[in-house]
Design a protein around this motif. Structure first.
Motif, PDB file in Angstrom:
ATOM      1  N   VAL A  67       0.855  -1.186   0.000  1.00 33.78           N
ATOM      2  CA  VAL A  67       0.000   0.000   0.000  1.00 33.78           C
ATOM      3  C   VAL A  67       0.894   1.240   0.000  1.00 33.78           C
ATOM      4  N   ASP A  68       0.666   2.139  -0.956  1.00 37.32           N
ATOM      5  CA  ASP A  68       1.506   3.322  -1.109  1.00 37.32           C
ATOM      6  C   ASP A  68       1.090   4.485  -0.222  1.00 37.32           C
ATOM      7  N   ASN A  69      -0.190   4.526   0.162  1.00 38.20           N
ATOM      8  CA  ASN A  69      -0.661   5.673   0.948  1.00 38.20           C
ATOM      9  C   ASN A  69      -1.962   5.284   1.642  1.00 38.20           C
ATOM     10  N   VAL A 115      -3.882  11.950  -6.196  1.00 41.93           N
ATOM     11  CA  VAL A 115      -3.322  10.606  -6.160  1.00 41.93           C
ATOM     12  C   VAL A 115      -2.393  10.430  -7.347  1.00 41.93           C
ATOM     13  N   GLU A 116      -1.294   9.699  -7.157  1.00 40.05           N
ATOM     14  CA  GLU A 116      -0.391   9.400  -8.261  1.00 40.05           C
ATOM     15  C   GLU A 116      -0.885   8.167  -9.022  1.00 40.05           C
ATOM     16  N   LEU A 117      -0.809   8.256 -10.348  1.00 36.32           N
ATOM     17  CA  LEU A 117      -1.199   7.124 -11.185  1.00 36.32           C
ATOM     18  C   LEU A 117      -0.355   5.906 -10.827  1.00 36.32           C
ATOM     19  N   GLY A 118      -1.023   4.770 -10.670  1.00 31.75           N
ATOM     20  CA  GLY A 118      -0.353   3.528 -10.328  1.00 31.75           C
ATOM     21  C   GLY A 118      -0.308   3.228  -8.845  1.00 31.75           C
ATOM     22  N   ALA A 119      -0.665   4.202  -8.013  1.00 31.16           N
ATOM     23  CA  ALA A 119      -0.638   3.991  -6.570  1.00 31.16           C
ATOM     24  C   ALA A 119      -1.750   3.040  -6.136  1.00 31.16           C
ATOM     25  N   VAL A 120      -1.475   2.289  -5.075  1.00 32.29           N
ATOM     26  CA  VAL A 120      -2.499   1.507  -4.388  1.00 32.29           C
ATOM     27  C   VAL A 120      -2.679   2.144  -3.018  1.00 32.29           C
ATOM     28  N   GLU A 121      -3.921   2.538  -2.705  1.00 32.93           N
ATOM     29  CA  GLU A 121      -4.163   3.270  -1.468  1.00 32.93           C
ATOM     30  C   GLU A 121      -5.234   2.602  -0.621  1.00 32.93           C
ATOM     31  N   ASP A 122      -5.109   2.741   0.675  1.00 31.02           N
ATOM     32  CA  ASP A 122      -6.146   2.344   1.622  1.00 31.02           C
ATOM     33  C   ASP A 122      -6.917   3.590   2.052  1.00 31.02           C
ATOM     34  N   TRP A 123      -8.225   3.551   1.843  1.00 31.30           N
ATOM     35  CA  TRP A 123      -9.086   4.637   2.300  1.00 31.30           C
ATOM     36  C   TRP A 123      -9.981   4.095   3.418  1.00 31.30           C
ATOM     37  N   THR A 124      -9.946   4.767   4.546  1.00 39.78           N
ATOM     38  CA  THR A 124     -10.864   4.452   5.641  1.00 39.78           C
ATOM     39  C   THR A 124     -12.031   5.425   5.559  1.00 39.78           C
ATOM     40  N   GLY A 172      -6.761  12.135 -14.462  1.00 38.52           N
ATOM     41  CA  GLY A 172      -7.905  13.024 -14.609  1.00 38.52           C
ATOM     42  C   GLY A 172      -8.636  13.236 -13.303  1.00 38.52           C
ATOM     43  N   LYS A 173      -9.652  14.069 -13.370  1.00 42.82           N
ATOM     44  CA  LYS A 173     -10.451  14.479 -12.210  1.00 42.82           C
ATOM     45  C   LYS A 173     -11.803  13.795 -12.254  1.00 42.82           C
ATOM     46  N   PHE A 174     -12.229  13.249 -11.110  1.00 48.21           N
ATOM     47  CA  PHE A 174     -13.542  12.621 -11.002  1.00 48.21           C
ATOM     48  C   PHE A 174     -13.998  12.709  -9.556  1.00 48.21           C
ATOM     49  N   VAL A 175     -15.119  12.079  -9.229  1.00 48.33           N
ATOM     50  CA  VAL A 175     -15.725  12.300  -7.913  1.00 48.33           C
ATOM     51  C   VAL A 175     -15.905  11.001  -7.137  1.00 48.33           C
ATOM     52  N   MET A 209     -22.637  15.862  -0.038  1.00 45.78           N
ATOM     53  CA  MET A 209     -21.806  14.720   0.316  1.00 45.78           C
ATOM     54  C   MET A 209     -21.130  14.146  -0.928  1.00 45.78           C
ATOM     55  N   MET A 210     -20.218  14.948  -1.495  1.00 38.57           N
ATOM     56  CA  MET A 210     -19.468  14.573  -2.679  1.00 38.57           C
ATOM     57  C   MET A 210     -18.148  15.332  -2.661  1.00 38.57           C
ATOM     58  N   ALA A 211     -17.110  14.752  -3.272  1.00 42.66           N
ATOM     59  CA  ALA A 211     -15.799  15.392  -3.299  1.00 42.66           C
ATOM     60  C   ALA A 211     -15.064  14.976  -4.556  1.00 42.66           C
ATOM     61  N   ASN A 212     -13.962  15.682  -4.850  1.00 41.27           N
ATOM     62  CA  ASN A 212     -13.197  15.464  -6.076  1.00 41.27           C
ATOM     63  C   ASN A 212     -11.857  14.806  -5.775  1.00 41.27           C
ATOM     64  N   VAL A 213     -11.477  13.881  -6.655  1.00 43.93           N
ATOM     65  CA  VAL A 213     -10.140  13.289  -6.615  1.00 43.93           C
ATOM     66  C   VAL A 213      -9.513  13.499  -7.987  1.00 43.93           C
ATOM     67  N   GLU A 214      -8.211  13.804  -7.979  1.00 41.35           N
ATOM     68  CA  GLU A 214      -7.485  13.989  -9.229  1.00 41.35           C
ATOM     69  C   GLU A 214      -6.308  13.009  -9.251  1.00 41.35           C
ATOM     70  N   VAL A 215      -6.226  12.214 -10.323  1.00 42.33           N
ATOM     71  CA  VAL A 215      -5.111  11.293 -10.511  1.00 42.33           C
ATOM     72  C   VAL A 215      -4.126  11.953 -11.466  1.00 42.33           C
ATOM     73  N   VAL A 216      -2.870  12.028 -11.053  1.00 37.62           N
ATOM     74  CA  VAL A 216      -1.846  12.752 -11.826  1.00 37.62           C
ATOM     75  C   VAL A 216      -0.667  11.833 -12.128  1.00 37.62           C
TER      76      VAL A 216
END
Length: 469
Positions: free
Chosen positions: A348-350, A381-390, A446-449, A462-469
């Motif tokens: 897990v990267d982050n 988020v960096e492209l290719g990362a694997v992340e744990d979200w709580t 890109g950017k999505f929600v 109850m919505m937010a944006n994430v951008e993968v770079v």
């Protein structure tokens, strides 16, 4: 007045029934008066299908507010191509979807291809595109060669009109074919049923567009029909594509005397087939399941009473399945559909914590203490990362978490390890609880929600944006 669910109607024959719908208490509040209405459904309906040709699915949908047939009645809805359940789009991995969307509403709309692992940018699955009145938007979506095969859906995602437009009818299925090809030979070519779950409330002959109360009496439909009848032979195996594409409410589906053998979760083929007596379906979720005809006779497909800890949903019949006497021998249920792609041992990267909460004073719904702002990047988020979200839920009601583009594996719920059988794109987060998910951000920048898929909550912040770079 709301059209209220009633008990199972007397059966006329296998192809026809009459359901008397009562008048809700809201009739008095709105000054409406109406007698019970007879609703006749002659057979189990299937939505129109548009299928790809030569590697391309080219289609057009027009968005209108108009009368549509629901359970034999003309009721005004907000719909694609004049039907409460719009056309099913059907294509294969590696193909291209070209969809022209024309907006004839007085407000803006758009399209989201729910669950697809495709680009969120340009004219693909870009929810930041807005189609204004009288305009046509041409979407082009490239389906990757390795895309999972299963049931997905498309719907409006025009903030803050999403709830009213989906509730009015702007939602339909999208199927990526190839699932049955992964099954044993005797299960290829079996009959398929789409089971599109939607509900509606109507006042003065029109589906509500304002002040929608997800806890109010509501009419449940399957493929736009009220308690339709369908058949299966004893021993026959059918593929049912279960999809909750309503705006706000939960289902817990059950078929009397039968089990659901789960092949996909949110369009992701499973690495272990589980057999379920019932399945909880928060808004947005899909399950492709095998159903095998059991004891001859009539069996009710129903939604059980469900406590969402904010809303209370009563038990209601959805359809009636008639099992016809047969000498068929049931096919063996496969143990799995695909090889495991479990992320349990992946580095897990982050790690991030995302908090859902409600401001009880204002009624606003928030993520990490703020309401939605289209211009803000909440997570990068960096492209290719694997992340744990709580995902922490500080509210007294459950919330279904959904993220666009990248599906995830559920790792734990309230600290208890979760025995995942596939990836998924929506997961229920318990009241005052938490869910840990592991997300591989692969293939697309890109950017999505991400948001709560109770669309009333998303529209209220109850919505937010994430951008993968």
């Amino acid at each position: 007045m709301p059209l209220i669910e009633t008990g199972r109607p007397p059966r006329i024959d296998r192809r026809q029934f009459i359901l008397l719908m009562g008048v809700g208490a809201a009739a008095a509040a709105t000054g409406c008066q109406s007698a019970p209405v007879a609703v006749i459904a002659e057979k189990y309906p299937e939505p129109e299908q548009i299928v790809s040709k030569n590697g391309v699915l080219s289609a057009a949908v027009t968005v209108t507010r108009q009368p549509v047939d629901i359970g034999g009645r003309q009721i005004v809805g907000t719909v694609y191509n004049g039907a409460f359940v719009g056309p099913t789009l059907r294509l294969r991995p590696g193909e291209r979807l070209e969809l022209a969307v024309t907006n004839n509403l007085p407000e803006m709309t758009n399209i989201h291809f729910h669950g697809l692992h495709v680009s969120p940018s340009g004219i693909s699955d870009n929810v930041f595109i807005m189609i204004h009145q009288g305009q046509t938007q041409n979407y082009v979506v490239e389906i990757p060669e390795n895309h999972p095969s299963g049931t997905f859906w498309y719907h409006t995602h025009a903030h803050p009109y999403t709830e009213k437009q989906v509730f009015g009818g702007l939602a339909a299925l999208l199927i990526v074919d190839g699932l049955t090809e992964k099954l044993p030979p005797e299960l290829r070519g079996i009959e398929e049923r789409t089971v599109v779950l939607k509900d509606f409330q109507a006042v003065n002959g029109a589906i509500l567009t304002d002040n929608i109360d997800s806890n109010a009496p509501t009419t449940r439909t399957v493929n736009g029909a009220i308690n339709p009848s369908l058949e299966i032979e004893a021993g026959e195996t059918q593929l049912w594509r279960l999809a909750n594409i309503g705006a706000d409410i939960y289902y817990q589906v059950q078929l009397d005397g039968h089990q659901f053998h789960v092949l996909t979760v949110d369009g992701n083929p499973v690495w272990r087939v589980d057999s379920k007596d019932s399945i909880v379906m928060p808004p947005g979720t899909r399950f492709d399941v095998l159903v095998q005809g059991g004891e001859p006779g009539d069996h009710v497909f129903r939604t059980l009473a469900y406590d969402q800890q904010g809303d209370q949903y009563p038990e209601a019949p959805l359809a009636t399945l008639t099992v016809v006497q047969s000498s068929r021998t049931p096919a063996a249920i496969p143990a799995r559909v695909v090889a495991p792609y479990d992320l349990s041992t992946t580095t897990v990267d982050n790690a991030r914590t995302i908090t859902f909460a409600k401001d009880q004073a204002t009624g606003h719904f928030m993520i990490d203490g703020t309401m939605y702002d289209e211009a803000r990047i909440d997570q990068q988020v960096e492209l290719g990362a694997v992340e744990d979200w709580t995902i922490k839920n500080q509210d007294k009601q459950q919330h279904p978490f959904h993220i666009h583009v990248n599906d995830f594996q559920v790792m734990s719920i309230n600290g208890v390890p979760y025995d995942a059988v596939s990836f998924q794109d929506t997961v229920n987060v318990p009241a005052f609880g938490e869910t840990v998910i592991r997300i591989p951000f692969r293939d697309f920048t890109g950017k999505f929600v991400y948001h709560c898929h109770i669309l009333n909550h998303a529209d209220k912040g109850m919505m937010a944006n994430v951008e993968v770079v």
